[in-house]
Design a protein around this motif. Structure first.
Motif, PDB file in Angstrom:
ATOM      1  N   PRO A  10       0.636  -1.632   0.391  1.00  0.00           N
ATOM      2  CA  PRO A  10      -0.192   0.397   0.138  1.00  0.00           C
ATOM      3  C   PRO A  10       0.625   1.623  -0.052  1.00  0.00           C
ATOM      4  O   PRO A  10       0.072   2.290  -0.144  1.00  0.00           O
ATOM      5  CB  PRO A  10      -0.750  -0.533   1.203  1.00  0.00           C
ATOM      6  CG  PRO A  10      -0.257  -0.784   2.590  1.00  0.00           C
ATOM      7  CD  PRO A  10       0.496  -2.000   1.289  1.00  0.00           C
ATOM      8  N   GLY A  11       1.740   1.184  -0.005  1.00  0.00           N
ATOM      9  CA  GLY A  11       2.796   2.355   0.438  1.00  0.00           C
ATOM     10  C   GLY A  11       4.009   2.406   1.278  1.00  0.00           C
ATOM     11  O   GLY A  11       5.231   2.666   0.436  1.00  0.00           O
ATOM     12  N   ALA A  12       4.394   1.975   1.992  1.00  0.00           N
ATOM     13  CA  ALA A  12       5.277   1.802   2.955  1.00  0.00           C
ATOM     14  C   ALA A  12       6.376   1.140   2.593  1.00  0.00           C
ATOM     15  O   ALA A  12       5.980   0.014   1.980  1.00  0.00           O
ATOM     16  CB  ALA A  12       4.883   1.423   4.434  1.00  0.00           C
ATOM     17  N   PRO A  13       7.446   1.450   2.166  1.00  0.00           N
ATOM     18  CA  PRO A  13       8.512   0.091   1.539  1.00  0.00           C
ATOM     19  C   PRO A  13       8.974  -1.012   2.409  1.00  0.00           C
ATOM     20  O   PRO A  13       8.580  -1.836   1.457  1.00  0.00           O
ATOM     21  CB  PRO A  13       9.924   1.070   1.769  1.00  0.00           C
ATOM     22  CG  PRO A  13       8.815   2.789   1.743  1.00  0.00           C
ATOM     23  CD  PRO A  13       8.080   2.265   2.032  1.00  0.00           C
ATOM     24  N   ASP A  14       8.720  -0.789   3.408  1.00  0.00           N
ATOM     25  CA  ASP A  14       9.352  -2.448   4.185  1.00  0.00           C
ATOM     26  C   ASP A  14       7.466  -3.248   4.319  1.00  0.00           C
ATOM     27  O   ASP A  14       7.661  -4.292   5.322  1.00  0.00           O
ATOM     28  CB  ASP A  14       9.754  -2.105   6.013  1.00  0.00           C
ATOM     29  CG  ASP A  14       8.442  -1.188   6.668  1.00  0.00           C
ATOM     30  OD1 ASP A  14       7.958  -0.958   6.199  1.00  0.00           O
ATOM     31  OD2 ASP A  14       8.643  -1.336   7.760  1.00  0.00           O
ATOM     32  N   LEU A  15       6.802  -2.483   3.386  1.00  0.00           N
ATOM     33  CA  LEU A  15       5.404  -3.255   3.427  1.00  0.00           C
ATOM     34  C   LEU A  15       5.402  -4.606   2.073  1.00  0.00           C
ATOM     35  O   LEU A  15       4.752  -4.791   1.839  1.00  0.00           O
ATOM     36  CB  LEU A  15       4.391  -2.679   3.568  1.00  0.00           C
ATOM     37  CG  LEU A  15       3.741  -2.452   5.009  1.00  0.00           C
ATOM     38  CD1 LEU A  15       2.788  -1.716   4.825  1.00  0.00           C
ATOM     39  CD2 LEU A  15       3.683  -3.691   5.997  1.00  0.00           C
ATOM     40  N   ILE A  16       6.835  -4.060   1.040  1.00  0.00           N
ATOM     41  CA  ILE A  16       6.871  -5.618   0.320  1.00  0.00           C
ATOM     42  C   ILE A  16       7.531  -6.709   0.830  1.00  0.00           C
ATOM     43  O   ILE A  16       7.958  -6.703   1.956  1.00  0.00           O
ATOM     44  CB  ILE A  16       8.237  -4.220  -0.419  1.00  0.00           C
ATOM     45  CG1 ILE A  16       7.968  -5.333  -2.192  1.00  0.00           C
ATOM     46  CG2 ILE A  16       9.239  -4.518   0.150  1.00  0.00           C
ATOM     47  CD1 ILE A  16       8.431  -4.448  -3.729  1.00  0.00           C
ATOM     48  N   THR A  17       6.610  -7.837  -0.313  1.00  0.00           N
ATOM     49  CA  THR A  17       7.280  -9.315   0.220  1.00  0.00           C
ATOM     50  C   THR A  17       8.570  -9.476  -0.051  1.00  0.00           C
ATOM     51  O   THR A  17       9.461  -8.577  -0.461  1.00  0.00           O
ATOM     52  CB  THR A  17       6.613  -9.338  -0.595  1.00  0.00           C
ATOM     53  OG1 THR A  17       7.138  -9.761  -1.522  1.00  0.00           O
ATOM     54  CG2 THR A  17       5.115  -9.954  -0.005  1.00  0.00           C
ATOM     55  N   LEU A  18       9.702 -10.405   0.870  1.00  0.00           N
ATOM     56  CA  LEU A  18      10.641 -10.369   0.717  1.00  0.00           C
ATOM     57  C   LEU A  18      11.179 -10.928  -1.220  1.00  0.00           C
ATOM     58  O   LEU A  18      11.899 -10.310  -0.978  1.00  0.00           O
ATOM     59  CB  LEU A  18      11.127 -11.738   1.894  1.00  0.00           C
ATOM     60  CG  LEU A  18      10.926 -10.877   3.478  1.00  0.00           C
ATOM     61  CD1 LEU A  18      11.401 -12.685   3.566  1.00  0.00           C
ATOM     62  CD2 LEU A  18      12.270  -9.725   2.993  1.00  0.00           C
ATOM     63  N   ARG A  19       9.781 -11.221  -1.107  1.00  0.00           N
ATOM     64  CA  ARG A  19      10.187 -12.072  -3.163  1.00  0.00           C
ATOM     65  C   ARG A  19      10.224 -10.619  -3.492  1.00  0.00           C
ATOM     66  O   ARG A  19      11.103 -10.318  -5.025  1.00  0.00           O
ATOM     67  CB  ARG A  19       9.198 -13.058  -2.773  1.00  0.00           C
ATOM     68  CG  ARG A  19       9.245 -13.591  -4.850  1.00  0.00           C
ATOM     69  CD  ARG A  19       7.791 -14.818  -5.410  1.00  0.00           C
ATOM     70  NE  ARG A  19       8.026 -15.198  -4.089  1.00  0.00           N
ATOM     71  CZ  ARG A  19       6.800 -16.633  -4.040  1.00  0.00           C
ATOM     72  NH1 ARG A  19       6.306 -16.475  -5.189  1.00  0.00           N
ATOM     73  NH2 ARG A  19       6.766 -17.257  -3.423  1.00  0.00           N
ATOM     74  N   TYR A  32       7.758   0.857 -13.215  1.00  0.00           N
ATOM     75  CA  TYR A  32       6.879   1.276 -12.132  1.00  0.00           C
ATOM     76  C   TYR A  32       5.696   1.896 -12.009  1.00  0.00           C
ATOM     77  O   TYR A  32       6.643   3.540 -12.775  1.00  0.00           O
ATOM     78  CB  TYR A  32       7.969   1.249 -10.344  1.00  0.00           C
ATOM     79  CG  TYR A  32       8.387   2.415 -10.132  1.00  0.00           C
ATOM     80  CD1 TYR A  32       8.189   3.315  -9.548  1.00  0.00           C
ATOM     81  CD2 TYR A  32       9.713   2.858 -11.340  1.00  0.00           C
ATOM     82  CE1 TYR A  32       8.900   4.872  -9.623  1.00  0.00           C
ATOM     83  CE2 TYR A  32      10.403   4.230 -11.065  1.00  0.00           C
ATOM     84  CZ  TYR A  32       9.451   5.532 -10.136  1.00  0.00           C
ATOM     85  OH  TYR A  32      10.221   6.036  -9.943  1.00  0.00           O
ATOM     86  N   ALA A  33       4.931   1.613 -11.114  1.00  0.00           N
ATOM     87  CA  ALA A  33       3.742   3.124 -11.409  1.00  0.00           C
ATOM     88  C   ALA A  33       4.168   4.112 -10.242  1.00  0.00           C
ATOM     89  O   ALA A  33       3.770   4.174  -8.873  1.00  0.00           O
ATOM     90  CB  ALA A  33       2.547   2.546 -10.936  1.00  0.00           C
ATOM     91  N   GLY A  34       4.983   4.974 -10.558  1.00  0.00           N
ATOM     92  CA  GLY A  34       5.219   6.140  -9.946  1.00  0.00           C
ATOM     93  C   GLY A  34       4.265   7.474  -9.503  1.00  0.00           C
ATOM     94  O   GLY A  34       4.273   7.290  -8.642  1.00  0.00           O
ATOM     95  N   SER A  35       3.062   6.921  -9.999  1.00  0.00           N
ATOM     96  CA  SER A  35       1.988   7.901  -9.274  1.00  0.00           C
ATOM     97  C   SER A  35       1.927   7.533  -8.005  1.00  0.00           C
ATOM     98  O   SER A  35       1.038   8.205  -7.364  1.00  0.00           O
ATOM     99  CB  SER A  35       1.093   8.422 -10.430  1.00  0.00           C
ATOM    100  OG  SER A  35       0.385   6.950 -10.017  1.00  0.00           O
ATOM    101  N   LEU A  36       1.593   6.140  -7.853  1.00  0.00           N
ATOM    102  CA  LEU A  36       1.482   5.217  -6.977  1.00  0.00           C
ATOM    103  C   LEU A  36       1.917   4.673  -5.886  1.00  0.00           C
ATOM    104  O   LEU A  36       2.222   4.081  -5.108  1.00  0.00           O
ATOM    105  CB  LEU A  36       0.015   4.419  -6.909  1.00  0.00           C
ATOM    106  CG  LEU A  36      -0.494   5.038  -7.566  1.00  0.00           C
ATOM    107  CD1 LEU A  36      -1.733   3.635  -8.415  1.00  0.00           C
ATOM    108  CD2 LEU A  36      -1.792   5.220  -6.677  1.00  0.00           C
ATOM    109  N   VAL A  37       3.343   4.341  -6.886  1.00  0.00           N
ATOM    110  CA  VAL A  37       4.480   3.429  -5.503  1.00  0.00           C
ATOM    111  C   VAL A  37       5.761   4.557  -5.848  1.00  0.00           C
ATOM    112  O   VAL A  37       6.522   5.130  -6.415  1.00  0.00           O
ATOM    113  CB  VAL A  37       5.346   2.753  -6.580  1.00  0.00           C
ATOM    114  CG1 VAL A  37       6.670   1.690  -6.081  1.00  0.00           C
ATOM    115  CG2 VAL A  37       4.062   1.204  -6.960  1.00  0.00           C
TER     116      VAL A  37
END
Length: 256
Positions: A10-19, A32-37
């Motif tokens: 959803p936004g916080a960089p550390d909420l992406i999965t390890l994979r 990457y979708a820069g307007s949202l990521v």
């Protein structure tokens, strides 16, 4: 070579999965979708990687980048916000890749509604209140709602509603739901869930539109509607009830 569709969360960089993080770190090309990521999510791309913000690109341009990478034998990290299976517009990309014979896979991400629920510190399914979540949106220029998926129809179920991509349509959302839910039905609007500038607006169907307009929020927000948002009285789940048996625990009965 593989195109990796990756949910960034959803936004916080550390909420992406390890994979997802590993694939970004190992792919020579990153779209990457820069307007949202956030840019921080793709900061782990390897040195010298071709990192492109797709916010200003059309489908043909994105596919051309993927094909060029394929021809060069380079993996592509295609990073989408939230989970790519929800309003990710990946189906048309995969269809084009199928036509070109380019392999791809999908790595799930934390959906926006989960990030919003975490920010609110709410469970969206409560015993006796709601056991169903409906993920939906409203009609806009980019997508019409199919017959039978109109908001009054979905709202009449009583399920918890997670309404995406509709904050600029908040008055229509209210008008559709008040007749089936009542003006006192709780609503929470979460703007940019898990981002540093996250905002939470709580209200009811009767007053939420005015509160949203006062806050000047017109994009990147999720609307949650349902009685779970203010339920103070609900039965405990039987899952942890000492008198309830299940496959990994036997019931404990007090002596009488």
């Amino acid at each position: 070579m593989t195109v990796h569709f990756i949910g960034a969360g959803p936004g916080a960089p550390d909420l992406i999965t390890l994979r997802g993080h590993r694939l970004i770190s190992s792919s020579p090309v990153c779209l990457y979708a820069g307007s949202l990521v956030p840019r921080e999510v793709v900061a782990s791309a390897p040195p010298g990687a071709r990192v492109l913000d797709t916010a200003g690109m059309n489908l043909d341009e994105m596919i051309a980048e993927m094909k060029a990478a394929h021809d060069a034998g380079q993996d592509v990290a295609r990073v989408h916000t939230g989970d790519p299976s929800l309003y990710g517009a990946i189906a048309e990309q995969m269809r084009r890749l199928d036509d070109l014979g380019i392999p791809y896979d999908v790595t799930p991400g934390v959906p926006a509604y989960c990030g919003a629920a975490a920010a609110l510190r709410h469970e969206l399914t409560l015993p006796g209140i709601s056991q169903t979540i409906i993920l939906t949106r409203t009609t806009k220029r980019t997508s019409q709602m199919p017959p039978g998926e109109e908001l009054p129809v979905l709202g009449a179920s009583g399920a918890t509603l997670a309404i995406h991509l509709s904050i600029d349509n908040i008055e229509a959302v209210v008008a559709d739901l008040v007749p089936v839910r009542g003006g006192d039905c709780p609503v929470a609007v979460v703007y940019r869930a898990t981002w540093p500038d996250q905002q939470i607006i709580r209200g009811t169907l009767a007053d939420i539109a005015a509160k949203v307009r006062t806050a000047q929020i017109s994009r990147t927000a999720l609307i949650l509607v349902g009685r779970v948002l203010d339920a103070a009285s609900f039965p405990d789940s039987l899952l942890y009830d000492p008198a309830f048996s299940h496959g990994t625990r036997k019931a404990v009965f007090s002596p009488t």
